[in-house]
Design a protein around this motif. Structure first.
Motif, PDB file in Angstrom:
ATOM      1  N   GLN A 208       0.511  -1.405  -0.359  1.00 47.73           N
ATOM      2  CA  GLN A 208       0.245   0.522   0.115  1.00 47.73           C
ATOM      3  C   GLN A 208       0.985   1.345  -0.105  1.00 47.73           C
ATOM      4  OE1 GLN A 208      -3.129   0.054  -0.725  1.00 47.73           O
ATOM      5  NE2 GLN A 208      -2.620  -2.467  -0.409  1.00 47.73           N
ATOM      6  N   ALA A 209       2.703   1.008  -0.273  1.00 44.40           N
ATOM      7  CA  ALA A 209       3.054   2.282  -0.100  1.00 44.40           C
ATOM      8  C   ALA A 209       3.086   2.379  -1.664  1.00 44.40           C
ATOM      9  CB  ALA A 209       4.376   1.544   0.460  1.00 44.40           C
ATOM     10  N   ILE A 210       2.157   3.220  -2.363  1.00 41.54           N
ATOM     11  CA  ILE A 210       2.328   3.619  -3.188  1.00 41.54           C
ATOM     12  C   ILE A 210       2.183   5.239  -3.672  1.00 41.54           C
ATOM     13  CG2 ILE A 210       0.939   3.711  -5.794  1.00 41.54           C
ATOM     14  CD1 ILE A 210       1.385   0.935  -4.515  1.00 41.54           C
ATOM     15  N   PHE A 211       2.540   5.939  -4.099  1.00 39.53           N
ATOM     16  CA  PHE A 211       2.705   7.174  -4.613  1.00 39.53           C
ATOM     17  C   PHE A 211       2.783   7.632  -6.334  1.00 39.53           C
ATOM     18  CE2 PHE A 211       6.111   5.782  -2.726  1.00 39.53           C
ATOM     19  CZ  PHE A 211       7.535   6.884  -3.944  1.00 39.53           C
ATOM     20  N   GLU A 361       0.429  10.140   4.310  1.00 38.18           N
ATOM     21  CA  GLU A 361      -0.413   9.686   4.089  1.00 38.18           C
ATOM     22  C   GLU A 361      -1.852   9.899   3.218  1.00 38.18           C
ATOM     23  OE1 GLU A 361      -0.665   6.077   3.906  1.00 38.18           O
ATOM     24  OE2 GLU A 361       1.464   5.359   3.981  1.00 38.18           O
ATOM     25  N   SER A 362      -1.683  10.938   2.990  1.00 35.56           N
ATOM     26  CA  SER A 362      -3.369  11.718   2.657  1.00 35.56           C
ATOM     27  C   SER A 362      -3.124  11.967   0.833  1.00 35.56           C
ATOM     28  CB  SER A 362      -3.076  12.392   3.095  1.00 35.56           C
ATOM     29  OG  SER A 362      -3.854  14.037   2.788  1.00 35.56           O
ATOM     30  N   ARG A 422       4.767   8.473   2.377  1.00 34.49           N
ATOM     31  CA  ARG A 422       4.248   7.205   3.249  1.00 34.49           C
ATOM     32  C   ARG A 422       4.672   6.680   3.654  1.00 34.49           C
ATOM     33  NH1 ARG A 422      -0.280   6.251   0.432  1.00 34.49           N
ATOM     34  NH2 ARG A 422      -1.013   7.895  -0.974  1.00 34.49           N
ATOM     35  N   GLU A 423       4.450   5.534   4.560  1.00 28.87           N
ATOM     36  CA  GLU A 423       4.925   5.685   5.812  1.00 28.87           C
ATOM     37  C   GLU A 423       5.266   3.857   5.204  1.00 28.87           C
ATOM     38  OE1 GLU A 423       6.630   3.809   8.352  1.00 28.87           O
ATOM     39  OE2 GLU A 423       6.423   6.206   9.082  1.00 28.87           O
TER      40      GLU A 423
ATOM     41  N   LYS B 250      -4.328  -6.709  -7.240  1.00 33.97           N
ATOM     42  CA  LYS B 250      -3.967  -6.182  -6.281  1.00 33.97           C
ATOM     43  C   LYS B 250      -4.430  -4.886  -5.653  1.00 33.97           C
ATOM     44  CE  LYS B 250      -0.184  -2.645  -4.849  1.00 33.97           C
ATOM     45  NZ  LYS B 250       0.940  -3.014  -4.843  1.00 33.97           N
ATOM     46  N   ARG B 254      -5.715   2.276   0.549  1.00 33.90           N
ATOM     47  CA  ARG B 254      -4.981   3.594   0.903  1.00 33.90           C
ATOM     48  C   ARG B 254      -4.984   4.451  -0.449  1.00 33.90           C
ATOM     49  NH1 ARG B 254      -1.949   0.625   4.591  1.00 33.90           N
ATOM     50  NH2 ARG B 254       0.234   3.005   3.724  1.00 33.90           N
ATOM     51  N   TYR B 255      -4.273   4.401  -1.176  1.00 34.19           N
ATOM     52  CA  TYR B 255      -4.419   5.308  -2.340  1.00 34.19           C
ATOM     53  C   TYR B 255      -5.152   5.995  -3.326  1.00 34.19           C
ATOM     54  CZ  TYR B 255      -1.641   6.765  -6.868  1.00 34.19           C
ATOM     55  OH  TYR B 255      -1.205   7.399  -7.441  1.00 34.19           O
TER      56      TYR B 255
END
Lengths: 750, 750
Positions: A208-211, A361-362, A422-423, B250, B254-255
């Motif tokens: 989930q650490a997507i950007f 995270e926003s 992202r955390e 996947k 959250r993204y």
């Protein structure tokens, strides 16, 4: 292949402070060899970057050919460049330096000539004549006879390709990259400009650490043709027969609106004359395409390649000149300044020129006051990087702490391993606490310490289910330790980090007058004793029933194999890692003599891992004991000489965003902050005769710190005498305040 | 499974003109069965659409299960729906009706319940209780106990899902669809709104016919969770071990910023009570996301599902009521109004509510004055669809011609097979010419005829290499025919189309006073004679050396197998296709008797293909010859009865955007425009007792055209007498002007 460490003539840089050390008049920048750490899993790279810059432009040579020794898709691979590889597939834009998980390293820009191919397995080239210096990298593509050069501003990159006569191409590949995340869109805005977005993330397999990264790419010549490509999905049966592009890269020669997909790219074709240079600019942003364009327009406005390069070099030389060294060998100076260079790459700025950045995270876009930093590899950097920044670059360290607090404001948690908003939750512990406490206790206090304390208290006390940073806090709070609940849950490693964080927190509580909190957290920080196994003389996992884990082998984990209770290491790598209670640990181990003997055995028996963080301050522990300090001096010098070299394998392992490099920096100048959060240094033998650290007078009340060393012979290793501020010094651990106030630290070796 | 032809109570539609025919008071709309043509390769669908609307919402049932008889990925497949399939995977938004190549049919919207799955191979459902009527479709998903209903405005769709109690989901799949083009991006704008783009194109395997569709999707309830999904690319080795999502779908939980890729989608999860209805709106645009939102805001503002549906039904009933029929069977009325319904689906509007549309083969966005039409399947529709529109919907036909001329202005060419701003170059010929000439000659003249002539002259005279529409014009102009230069180059078919276009052009040149041009093009239109082979009595390909192609089998191509010289058919399907020189052709074939005998043999020996265009006007050719008109009447009635039914297989093959349906319409009301471009009709036996065509008085000087038929018995098949405008009529071919001026055409059968 021969790489040249570029001794760049700095004719344009006459205004810079000239490096006076060594009598040769060389600038600090000339001692940086960006190839150091580019093999042996150092995971640094020789690309062009500015200090703490968002942009880096890195030769990408880890895919597309079996001739490459290290292929990103054939193994665990975390860096865009490997010194021993040979197949170049373009320049990646925005990269990580010295990390252990694959991320970023996308927007691959490649020049080719002849017939157009957009398949990276085909279009790559071998190269020669690599050159690198801060802000500059160059090579020569032997297949195409193209010279390539790159440079960077803080948020933009520029490439200059010198083509032969004929048909030449510039390719932008958005389908590949170091990141494991796929997906991009792209739009041709004009004949010479493309804009788009590439998805990044999944760092260290956090799904989930997507950007997104947004970009604008511009060329300075009108192409004769241009378009997109996209790999088509494989079809079967009749459909496959009808579609000649089935499963292949299809060229979109007329379509000019948005294209999107997993594996897309853009091509521009030019008619070039012999030696014609084409420059390609790349602006990026983590906010929007508009900001990427604004960054490009602002930072490269009216500048050609040479001007961008001159600016980048000026920035580097200014930053590196904050520490001037004399004496030592050319090799040592190169190791030193390259280490300082590596330490100044991350954390890097996240905000665009207009101050906008993606909130933690926003989905919000906020505006920062001052720099907003990102890429906090805190499990690594809390040990020494932030201590170096506090001393030498206090304005940056202060702003990093403010960034960390802003993350708390935005997200409700201080960072653990923050990456572009992202955390990622990589590694363990609560490492923001020692960073912030260390900064505060040393006197950098222009931030909201009450908010910081609130944030620290939250992660230290919330139950595990609600606790992002300490998920095993229930056990920790009720038992004083974390039992092994899953085979490879790293429970001991987790708890050891909590002890250190709690100790830091107790120091801050004390400083803030919160006596009860201070006692509470201090007591909790001593819970490490639960783990001590007399039988083995090491820490040992504890099962939920309170019994030690069996069968137990304290050497398991030496080679990165999974190990119950310990993360990335064996019990020996962790069993001395109680920097806040070294004396207490020694008592537990039977007193000074057994402690020293055992610690020495770690070094003598090869139980010390120079390439990972938990034990990197072991050598300094000797100095806690009167008469044993010589062992610190011996081991730090031995380790420096053995593992830090002016060579591609000159870093013992992952640089960890400068943590390994900072280990070298401190030990080379004679002191090391061995207990994170505690404002003290252990002194050790410097390698230079004179070190001048240019201090910020407003912060430290003094404009420099000088370390002088008298060395009877080149082999002199041990400290015979010390003076601080002209007074004899007999202690080998001194406080930060003592050091600063002393002004001059003098070593006389024997 | 049982499909219900929905007899919708139109309580809300009391303002509509009530259908007086048949005495039962039923509205025309109630005679539409959208399931007609949904098997037997009719390629129509039962989805919800407005007349000439951009949006259609169609149950998508051609993928994801082996239980489906027809799978889009297992064979050549060109329609989102097949009557005999059973596995529903959502509603596709914006679709083609009655075409032979896969395109559009994307933005798949699916309701599910229970555990979230985003894999269409898993989440599909069987269904029952299908219902369809103009502007409405509904079914019941047996796996989920969800009732689904859809309706549409011209540019937006709306779905209403009636859920059971529990956890329910709405999925938007952008990875799949009927189009062979992939790639999309998507952004969650708020908890209840998504926006994005999907790439479409590659129609009929034209790799450069690419265009984007933009959309905004909104739900009317706050979801409890939502996010994206994306299929991850397969990894190998260590990477695969580390990434649990490797090769799978996947979830991005959250993204929320842009996501892009080949196979992406969005999910929204709701807690629903028993029977709770959730409505999902979908606005689209071919210009921009902003316009998609504007279209949605404008067309569905303040309207719920029921109101949208009522509007759609009102639009349909108004349009269908332009032709009112009495007599005939319920089956015949259903065939008739469903055919009219099918004919009014394409061409459809391309512009957004603000008038913006993507210019032809361009990146420009222009603003249209009046409707901008798209989806011109002209090789089909030039034969009869535009003639029907000219008569009954002249305002639309005129605007379509204006759209065609605007395409010429924008792109330099009149359209051949235009699809959403792309010239797909599907099929052959120069079919805009007869369309525009026919329109002009019938009196719809409010367009720039000089520009039209310029455009026609251009394609008729430019050399082949510069000629987009007539690539073999060099041969055609120098030889008078197109020789076979490649085995399957369809050369005869090409030339036959050029002859017809040239004949049309000669008529226009004549009308414009361009005598020389008229003579030139007329002479060229007679070049068909080159192809006549006395040996076989059919047309036959000619080799570059002037010899006929050998060995020759005039039946080759009957079953769509490749056939030298002829496209999608055998020589028999083409050999009478000289509608502009029937008498000349008859002479070539030895005179009236051999001609009639041979033509009759085509029907008797099964050489007539009712499912493809080249021979669909064969039956009318008998009426060119005195005494043989009964054959036209017999064959048209026989073909109507045999191939046009109130049943899913009630169209003989691809409807070809209404061409087959229009064949039925004309023949059912008693006249047929058998020579495109020539403003004449051949009369034949109507199936209805009375037909009232409501004319536009401003265009035609009269407000109706009445066709009355006296039928001694139900079996009466042949025409005994005719009257036009109260005067006895003895000719079986009359001009458009005669027909309009006559006002009432009366048939007395025997």
């Amino acid at each position: 292949m021969k790489r040249i460490l570029l001794a760049y003539t700095l004719s344009a840089l006459c205004l810079l402070p000239v490096f006076a050390g060594g009598g040769e008049g060389s600038l600090p920048i000339s001692y940086v060899n960006p190839f150091i750490g580019t093999t042996n899993f150092g995971t640094t790279n020789p690309g062009a970057v500015c200090p703490n810059g968002m942009m880096s432009v890195v030769p990408f040579n880890v895919m597309g050919s079996e001739d490459n020794k290290y292929d990103k898709d054939a193994r665990w691979w975390s860096t865009p460049y490997e010194f021993h590889n040979c197949f170049f597939t373009g320049y990646s834009h925005v990269n990580l330096s010295g990390v252990g998980c694959p991320e970023l390293g996308s927007l691959l820009l490649m020049p080719t000539t002849g017939e157009l191919s957009v398949d990276y397995k085909e279009y790559g080239s071998r190269y020669k004549d690599e050159q690198a210096s801060p802000g500059y990298y160059s090579n020569f593509l032997t297949r195409y006879n193209v010279k390539t050069e790159v440079s960077a501003t803080p948020r933009t990159g520029v490439s200059r390709f010198t083509f032969p006569a004929g048909q030449s191409h510039v390719l932008l590949n958005l389908g590949e990259g170091l990141t494991n995340e796929t997906g991009a869109f792209l739009k041709q805005v004009s004949d010479t400009e493309f804009e788009g977005m590439k998805l990044l993330g999944t760092f260290c397999y956090n799904p989930q650490a997507i950007f997104p990264i947004y970009f604008v790419m511009r060329v300075n010549k009108q192409p004769v043709s241009s378009g997109y490509w996209k790999k088509q999905r494989p079809m079967t049966g009749v459909e496959a027969e009808w579609d000649p592009d089935n499963g292949h890269y299809k060229l979109y020669t007329r379509y000019r609106k948005e294209i999107a997909g997993d594996d897309i790219g853009a091509f521009l074709t030019f008619n070039t004359t012999e030696g014609e240079q084409i420059e390609v600019q790349m602006g990026v942003s983590f906010v929007s395409i508009e900001n990427a364009r604004l960054n490009l327009d602002t930072e490269q406005s009216g500048k050609n390649f040479s001007q961008v390069l001159a600016d980048a070099r000026m920035r580097w030389n200014e930053d590196l000149s904050r520490i001037l060294v004399e004496g030592g060998t050319e090799e040592q100076k190169t190791v030193f300044y390259t280490a300082l260079y590596h330490t100044l790459i991350h954390p890097n700025i996240l905000q665009d020129v207009n101050g906008q950045y993606p909130a933690m995270e926003s989905n919000e876009i906020l505006i920062t006051n001052g720099d907003r930093y990102t890429v906090f590899s805190l499990w690594d950097t809390y040990r020494n990087v932030h201590q170096l920044l506090t001393l030498v670059y206090p304005e940056r360290q202060l702003q990093m702490v403010r960034s960390m607090l802003d993350m708390y404001r935005e997200h409700g948690w201080l960072p653990k391993w923050e990456l572009y908003g992202r955390e990622t939750l990589t590694m363990e512990g609560d490492p923001s606490i020692p960073v912030i406490v260390d900064t505060w206790l040393k006197g950098l206090r222009d931030f909201d310490i009450d908010l910081a304390y609130e944030a620290m208290y939250k992660s230290a006390t919330l139950p595990g289910t609600e606790n992002l940073l300490r998920p095993d806090n229930d056990d920790y709070m009720s038992l004083g330790y974390v039992p092994l609940r899953e085979q490879y849950d790293n429970s001991v490693s987790h708890a050891l980090e909590y002890y250190i964080a709690d100790y830091s927190l107790s120091l801050l509580a004390e400083a803030l007058g919160k006596k009860e909190d201070a006692r509470f957290f201090y007591n909790r920080s001593l819970g490490y004793k639960h783990y001590y196994s007399k039988e083995f003389g090491t820490f040992r996992p504890i099962l939920p029933d309170g019994q030690f884990y069996s069968p137990f082998n304290p050497r398991q984990g030496e080679n990165f194999e999974p190990n119950p209770g310990f993360h990335e290491g064996c019990a020996w790598n962790y069993s001395f890692y109680v920097p806040h209670d070294v004396k207490g640990l020694a008592r537990l181990m039977g007193g000074q003599k057994p402690f020293i003997e055992k610690l020495q055995r770690v070094f003598d028996d090869g139980l010390y891992d120079p390439a990972n963080e938990p034990d990197i301050a072991y050598a300094h522990l000797f100095s806690y004991f009167k008469g044993e300090e010589w062992r610190t001096q011996k081991e730090t010098q031995r380790l420096l000489q053995k593992y830090f070299k002016n060579a591609p394998d000159g870093i013992p392992g992952n640089d960890d965003t400068g943590t390994m490099s900072t280990w070298a920096i401190f030990n080379m100048i004679g002191f090391y902050p061995d207990c994170p959060g505690d404002p003290y240094y252990t002194l050790t033998t410097p390698v230079f005769d004179k070190v001048v650290i240019r201090l910020d007078p407003d912060t430290w009340g003094s404009d420099k710190l000088v370390i002088e060393t008298k060395r009877p012979s080149a082999e002199s290793l041990y400290i015979r005498e010390m003076e601080l501020g002209g007074k004899k010094l007999s202690r080998y651990r001194i406080s930060h305040e003592e050091l600063i106030k002393g002004g001059t630290l003098r070593f006389i070796l024997r």
